[in-house]
Scaffold this motif. Structure first.
Motif, mmCIF file in Angstrom:
data_model
loop_
_atom_site.group_PDB
_atom_site.id
_atom_site.type_symbol
_atom_site.label_atom_id
_atom_site.label_comp_id
_atom_site.label_asym_id
_atom_site.label_seq_id
_atom_site.Cartn_x
_atom_site.Cartn_y
_atom_site.Cartn_z
ATOM 1 N N THR A 42 -59.315 -80.852 6.562
ATOM 2 C CA THR A 42 -58.774 -79.977 5.527
ATOM 3 C C THR A 42 -59.302 -78.563 5.711
ATOM 4 O O THR A 42 -60.277 -78.342 6.426
ATOM 5 C CB THR A 42 -59.199 -80.464 4.134
ATOM 6 N N ALA A 43 -58.675 -77.636 5.040
ATOM 7 C CA ALA A 43 -59.158 -76.256 4.998
ATOM 8 C C ALA A 43 -58.490 -75.543 3.840
ATOM 9 O O ALA A 43 -57.449 -75.966 3.349
ATOM 10 C CB ALA A 43 -58.851 -75.534 6.306
ATOM 11 N N ILE B 104 -50.356 -82.300 3.290
ATOM 12 C CA ILE B 104 -50.076 -81.835 1.940
ATOM 13 C C ILE B 104 -50.751 -80.486 1.734
ATOM 14 O O ILE B 104 -51.917 -80.314 2.073
ATOM 15 C CB ILE B 104 -50.581 -82.836 0.884
ATOM 16 N N ASN B 105 -49.996 -79.535 1.170
ATOM 17 C CA ASN B 105 -50.557 -78.271 0.700
ATOM 18 C C ASN B 105 -50.832 -78.418 -0.792
ATOM 19 O O ASN B 105 -50.015 -78.971 -1.522
ATOM 20 C CB ASN B 105 -49.578 -77.111 0.901
ATOM 21 N N PHE B 106 -51.969 -77.898 -1.215
ATOM 22 C CA PHE B 106 -52.335 -77.929 -2.629
ATOM 23 C C PHE B 106 -52.519 -76.506 -3.134
ATOM 24 O O PHE B 106 -53.269 -75.735 -2.541
ATOM 25 C CB PHE B 106 -53.674 -78.649 -2.827
ATOM 26 N N ASP C 265 -51.483 -78.312 -8.160
ATOM 27 C CA ASP C 265 -51.336 -79.563 -7.400
ATOM 28 C C ASP C 265 -52.676 -80.264 -7.219
ATOM 29 O O ASP C 265 -52.773 -81.489 -7.319
ATOM 30 C CB ASP C 265 -50.763 -79.286 -6.005
ATOM 31 N N LEU C 266 -53.705 -79.472 -6.915
ATOM 32 C CA LEU C 266 -55.022 -80.045 -6.661
ATOM 33 C C LEU C 266 -55.572 -80.741 -7.895
ATOM 34 O O LEU C 266 -56.039 -81.877 -7.820
ATOM 35 C CB LEU C 266 -55.983 -78.952 -6.182
ATOM 36 N N VAL C 267 -55.496 -80.074 -9.036
ATOM 37 C CA VAL C 267 -55.994 -80.690 -10.274
ATOM 38 C C VAL C 267 -55.203 -81.956 -10.594
ATOM 39 O O VAL C 267 -55.786 -82.978 -10.956
ATOM 40 C CB VAL C 267 -55.963 -79.697 -11.457
#
Length: 98
Positions: A48-49, A64-66, A70-72
């Motif tokens: 990841t990065a 997947i892009n967050f 989206d991340l939460v």
């Protein structure tokens, strides 16, 4: 609660720092040479990065892009509305969803 303007949602996506949100959510992290790496909440890998220019996080394993919303949602399993309400206090100023 429940109806948000496009401008307000763009502010959540762009103004809440993705690296800071990763720390706030207490995701396991590793610091690479130029990028913050984090344990993906979907596949649990570290491939990841984050990109501070786009304010996005990416998992290269599950592709997947967050953004912060989206991340939460991925970490907490909250609904969209619950996530937006959670993120509201993290904005740099507290203008309404207007």
């Amino acid at each position: 609660m429940g109806s948000y303007t496009d401008g307000f949602l763009k502010r959540l996506r762009n103004e809440i720092d993705i690296d800071q949100m990763i720390h706030t959510l207490a995701l396991e992290t590793r610091t690479g040479t130029n990028y913050l790496r984090f344990r993906c909440p979907v596949c649990h890998g570290f491939h990841t990065a984050t990109n501070p220019k786009t304010n996005l996080a990416r998992c290269f394993e599950c592709k997947i892009n967050f953004n912060p919303i989206d991340l939460v949602m991925a970490v907490t399993a909250q609904s969209f509305v619950e996530t937006v309400e959670y993120l509201k206090p993290h904005l740099t100023d507290t203008r309404t969803n207007g």
